[in-house]
Structure formats: structure tokens, C-alpha cells
Design an enzyme around this catalytic site. Structure first.
Site, PDB file in Angstrom:
ATOM      1  N   ARG A 152      -6.630  -0.874  -5.281  1.00 49.08           N
ATOM      2  CA  ARG A 152      -7.924  -0.269  -5.677  1.00 49.08           C
ATOM      3  C   ARG A 152      -7.593   0.972  -6.523  1.00 49.08           C
ATOM      4  O   ARG A 152      -6.618   1.667  -6.231  1.00 49.08           O
ATOM      5  CB  ARG A 152      -8.778   0.115  -4.458  1.00 49.08           C
ATOM      6  CG  ARG A 152      -9.402  -1.112  -3.772  1.00 49.08           C
ATOM      7  CD  ARG A 152     -10.443  -0.725  -2.746  1.00 49.08           C
ATOM      8  NE  ARG A 152     -11.715  -0.333  -3.336  1.00 49.08           N
ATOM      9  CZ  ARG A 152     -12.722   0.183  -2.631  1.00 49.08           C
ATOM     10  NH1 ARG A 152     -12.603   0.384  -1.327  1.00 49.08           N
ATOM     11  NH2 ARG A 152     -13.854   0.493  -3.228  1.00 49.08           N
ATOM     12  N   ARG A 165     -11.549  -0.172   4.150  1.00 47.85           N
ATOM     13  CA  ARG A 165     -12.099   0.621   3.049  1.00 47.85           C
ATOM     14  C   ARG A 165     -12.218   2.054   3.518  1.00 47.85           C
ATOM     15  O   ARG A 165     -12.037   2.352   4.686  1.00 47.85           O
ATOM     16  CB  ARG A 165     -13.440   0.058   2.537  1.00 47.85           C
ATOM     17  CG  ARG A 165     -14.335  -0.529   3.568  1.00 47.85           C
ATOM     18  CD  ARG A 165     -15.503   0.262   4.132  1.00 47.85           C
ATOM     19  NE  ARG A 165     -15.854   1.510   3.559  1.00 47.85           N
ATOM     20  CZ  ARG A 165     -16.074   2.580   4.275  1.00 47.85           C
ATOM     21  NH1 ARG A 165     -15.924   2.574   5.600  1.00 47.85           N
ATOM     22  NH2 ARG A 165     -16.442   3.719   3.713  1.00 47.85           N
ATOM     23  N   ASP A 221     -13.188  10.403  -2.587  1.00 49.81           N
ATOM     24  CA  ASP A 221     -12.124   9.449  -2.927  1.00 49.81           C
ATOM     25  C   ASP A 221     -11.043  10.079  -3.791  1.00 49.81           C
ATOM     26  O   ASP A 221      -9.886   9.671  -3.745  1.00 49.81           O
ATOM     27  CB  ASP A 221     -12.716   8.218  -3.602  1.00 49.81           C
ATOM     28  CG  ASP A 221     -13.491   7.409  -2.585  1.00 49.81           C
ATOM     29  OD1 ASP A 221     -14.673   7.718  -2.343  1.00 49.81           O
ATOM     30  OD2 ASP A 221     -12.892   6.501  -1.982  1.00 49.81           O
TER      31      ASP A 221
HETATM   32  O1  MRU Z   1     -15.815   1.707  -1.529  1.00 50.13           O
HETATM   33  P1  MRU Z   1     -15.519   2.412  -0.231  1.00 50.13           P
HETATM   34  O2  MRU Z   1     -16.359   1.944   0.911  1.00 50.13           O
HETATM   35  O3  MRU Z   1     -14.040   2.408   0.071  1.00 50.13           O
HETATM   36  O4  MRU Z   1     -15.936   3.904  -0.540  1.00 50.13           O
HETATM   37  C1  MRU Z   1     -15.848   4.855   0.483  1.00 50.13           C
HETATM   38  C2  MRU Z   1     -16.312   6.197   0.092  1.00 50.13           C
HETATM   39  O5  MRU Z   1     -16.748   6.455  -1.015  1.00 50.13           O
HETATM   40  C3  MRU Z   1     -16.118   7.275   1.121  1.00 50.13           C
HETATM   41  O6  MRU Z   1     -17.156   8.193   1.077  1.00 50.13           O
HETATM   42  C4  MRU Z   1     -14.796   7.997   0.828  1.00 50.13           C
HETATM   43  O7  MRU Z   1     -13.746   7.047   0.742  1.00 50.13           O
HETATM   44  C5  MRU Z   1     -14.473   9.005   1.843  1.00 50.13           C
HETATM   45  S1  MRU Z   1     -13.900   8.264   3.321  1.00 50.13           S
HETATM   46  C6  MRU Z   1     -13.458   9.433   4.435  1.00 50.13           C
END
Ligand code: MRU
Length: 351
Positions: free
Chosen positions: A96, A51, A243
């Protein structure tokens, strides 16, 4: 350039498969999983074994290489191979919906497939090599982000972060936590406050683990506490990951980020995004166009397998929110810190 002390490599191509840290069982167990097929990679991204936006980008690229390896065994003509592989690549990009790094990295692999002059064997080789290149580039980019970001951290400052934008959300070093690492390397009096980040607790489970492994003083707080500590003058700046960033600077990040940004604005505390340029989606004008992932009710109703609410209660569980660009003091990238007006500074960064 700052030295990375932590030995974690979140995801790595190992010859004919992809090896990754299983992030669903942290911090209790630190285990690697070997992903051998494209479908296994799709599931690993979807179920969040891997993730974090940059990490799932590299995972998607490895996934396309895995599909290529499988199709190589099917005795197809070159045209059939290319056609089927491009379909598989498009499928991988749907594992995703919110983090654009996934679509970006899959597109990089599609470009290799489309532009290759090689036979099937050669295309498979080129896809593996491109996956490894994206891995290595990610760490280099994060170190640059870290070093640019360190310049805005005051001496002895306390940085609040939300979710995990660290080594484990990338291939290594991290984006927001890359800023923390670089700042701490220059000034060991720097400290971190980490939001727990319900529902999946990436802040508690992952951020506190990787920062304490590096000896960085870290205090865990629950998500509702940030305003309290801001009012007390205990937070100097906020740095979070992203993201997807729209062309106007609106930024999608883990649910709860928007609340932190509003609290920071009210208390006159600078709120920064740290992200590679691959997180910026110039094809969308504003954050309204960002698709927000809807996740399962169990993430909210349960903690560690135990129910924490009335079983029949209604649940809505968006995985991300969008922080409007007006709340963002700067976007820390590998090309430097982008400042408002973001429409202009983002455009310039891509020139
Ligand atoms: O759902 P996740 O754990 O994949 O979400 C991760 C985040 O929101 C992070 O802050 C984002 O991906 C930045 S990672 C460098």
C-alpha cells in the site's frame, strides 16, 4: 497507565505464522486469518484484511519474517539469501502506498538483515523477534498517546472521530481511540461521535464495534453531518489518526478528514491528530509529496455488494486526503503533544 479492557489483538506472531483479525467482514463476522507466506501477507495488506497505518506496519514486518522463513528452505548461500530477502522486503513495502508506517517497519527489518552477524537461521530468528518487539512496542506507544491526549479532552466532552484509528488499526488500544479510551477511563461521561467514513465504512463497521465493546457511549453519524452537530455545540473536539505526516505537520488520513478539519476550524473546535512518531515522514517537506492511494470504483459504486448508482457513471476514489497543518491544533504522540510551529516541534521530537 490506563488499563485496556478490550481483548482485541489485531495482529500477532504465532510461532511460524501471523494471525490477524479479518477486517473485511466486520462487524458481521469476527474471524482470525492465519497468514503463512510473504505473498499471502502482501495480499492481506493490499486487500485490507489488515488495515490502519500502525497495523500494516507490523504486518509488513511479519511479512518480511515470512519471506525469510521461505527463503531459508531454498538452500541458498548467505549472500544469496540476504540479496533475495532485501528484494522481497522492498516488494512488501509496496503493498500500500500512503501509510508510511509500512515502509518504516520494513526498513526496521531491512536494518536487522543488513546488520546481522548471524547465519541464515539466526537472521530468520532475529526477524521474527523484531516483529514481536514491534507488536509489543505499538501497544505501549498507543497507551502513552492515549494518556497524553486525554489531557485535552474536557470533562463530559464529546469527541468526533473519522475512520478507525482504534485497536483494530494498530496492534491494540489505538491512537485516536487510544485517546478516547484513556479519557473515558478518567471520566466515564466522555462520549464519541463516529463518522461513517465512506466508501469502506471503517467508522461504522469498526469504530462503533470496538467502542461499544468497551462500553463507551458512541453515536454513529454519516460523513456529511459533522458541521450540523458542530454548529449545535454538540462536538467539543476532533481526534483522528494519520497515515503520513510531513515535516511541516501536513497530515494524510482517510478521505474526508480534510472536510472535518475545515468544519472544525469554522466552528472554533480543536482538531487533533493522534499518531506515533513512526507516522511522521521527515524526508518530505509538505503534504504535497504524499502519494495518495487510488482505490477501486466498486468501493464507491457498491455497498454490501449492491449497486447504488448508475452503472456507467464516472468514479474517482482517492483513499486519503491531506489536512494542511494550519488546521491542526496539535499532534498527539508518545513523546507528548506537538504544537505549531510543527517544523520546529517535529524536529525537536526526533532529537
Ligand atoms: O484505508 P485504511 O482503513 O487503512 O485507513 C486507515 C486510516 O486512515 C486511519 O485513520 C489511519 O491509518 C490511522 S490508524 C491508527
Amino acid at each position: 497507565m490506563t488499563e485496556f479492557k478490550s481483548k482485541i489483538k489485531t495482529i500477532e506472531w504465532t510461532g511460524n505464522s501471523s494471525r490477524m483479525v479479518n477486517q473485511t467482514i466486520l462487524p458481521e463476522h469476527f474471524e482470525y486469518v492465519e497468514i503463512k507466506t510473504g505473498d499471502e501477507m502482501f495480499e492481506a495488506i493490499k486487500t485490507m484484511i489488515v488495515r490502519g497505518a500502525p497495523a500494516i506496519g507490523v504486518a509488513g514486518a511479519h511479512g518480511v519474517a515470512l519471506y525469510a522463513q521461505e527463503l531459508e528452505k531454498e538452500n541458498l548461500s548467505r549472500d544469496e539469501f540476504v540479496g533475495k530477502l532485501l528484494e522481497k522486503a522492498d516488494y512488501m513495502a509496496t503493498s500500500r502506498p500512503t501509510a508510511v508506517n509500512l515502509m518504516w517497519a520494513v526498513k526496521k527489518q531491512k536494518d536487522v538483515i543488513i546488520n546481522s552477524k548471524s547465519d541464515i537461521k539466526g537472521i530468520v530468528y532475529e526477524l521474527k523477534e523484531n516483529g514481536i518487539r514491534l507488536e509489543n512496542e505499538d501497544i505501549e506507544i498507543n497507551k502513552k498517546i492515549g494518556d497524553y491526549g486525554a489531557e485535552v479532552v474536557p470533562k463530559g466532552g464529546t469527541i468526533l472521530t473519522h475512520c478507525n484509528a482504534g485497536a483494530l488499526a494498530t496492534v491494540g488500544y489505538g491512537t485516536a481511540l487510544g485517546v478516547v479510551r484513556s479519557a473515558f477511563a478518567n471520566d466515564p461521561t466522555v462520549k464519541v461521535f463516529a463518522d461513517e467514513t465512506r466508501p469502506r465504512q471503517q467508522g461504522a463497521r469498526i469504530t462503533t464495534l470496538e467502542l461499544t465493546m468497551d462500553g463507551i457511549p458512541t453515536t454513529l453519524i454519516t460523513d456529511g453531518m459533522c458541521s450540523y452537530f458542530m454548529k449545535k455545540g454538540m462536538i467539543d473536539l476532533v481526534v483522528v489518526g494519520a497515515d503520513r505526516i510531513a515535516a511541516n505537520g501536513d497530515t494524510a488520513n482517510k478521505i474526508g478528514t480534510y472536510t472535518v478539519a475545515i468544519a472544525a476550524k469554522y466552528h472554533n473546535i480543536p482538531f487533533y491528530i493522534a499518531a506515533p512518531l513512526s507516522t511522521i515522514d521527515t524526508s518530505i517537506k509538505t503534504g504535497d509529496e504524499i502519494v495518495i492511494e487510488e482505490r477501486s470504483r466498486e468501493e464507491v459504486t457498491h455497498i454490501n455488494g449492491k449497486i447504488i448508482c448508475a452503472p456507467q457513471v464516472n468514479i474517482i476514489n482517492p483513499g486519503f486526503d491531506v489536512t494542511p497543518h494550519e488546521l491542526i491544533a496539535g499532534i498527539i504522540t508518545e513523546k507528548g503533544i506537538l504544537r505549531p510551529d510543527y517544523k520546529k516541534s517535529i524536529k525537536q521530537a526526533f532529537n
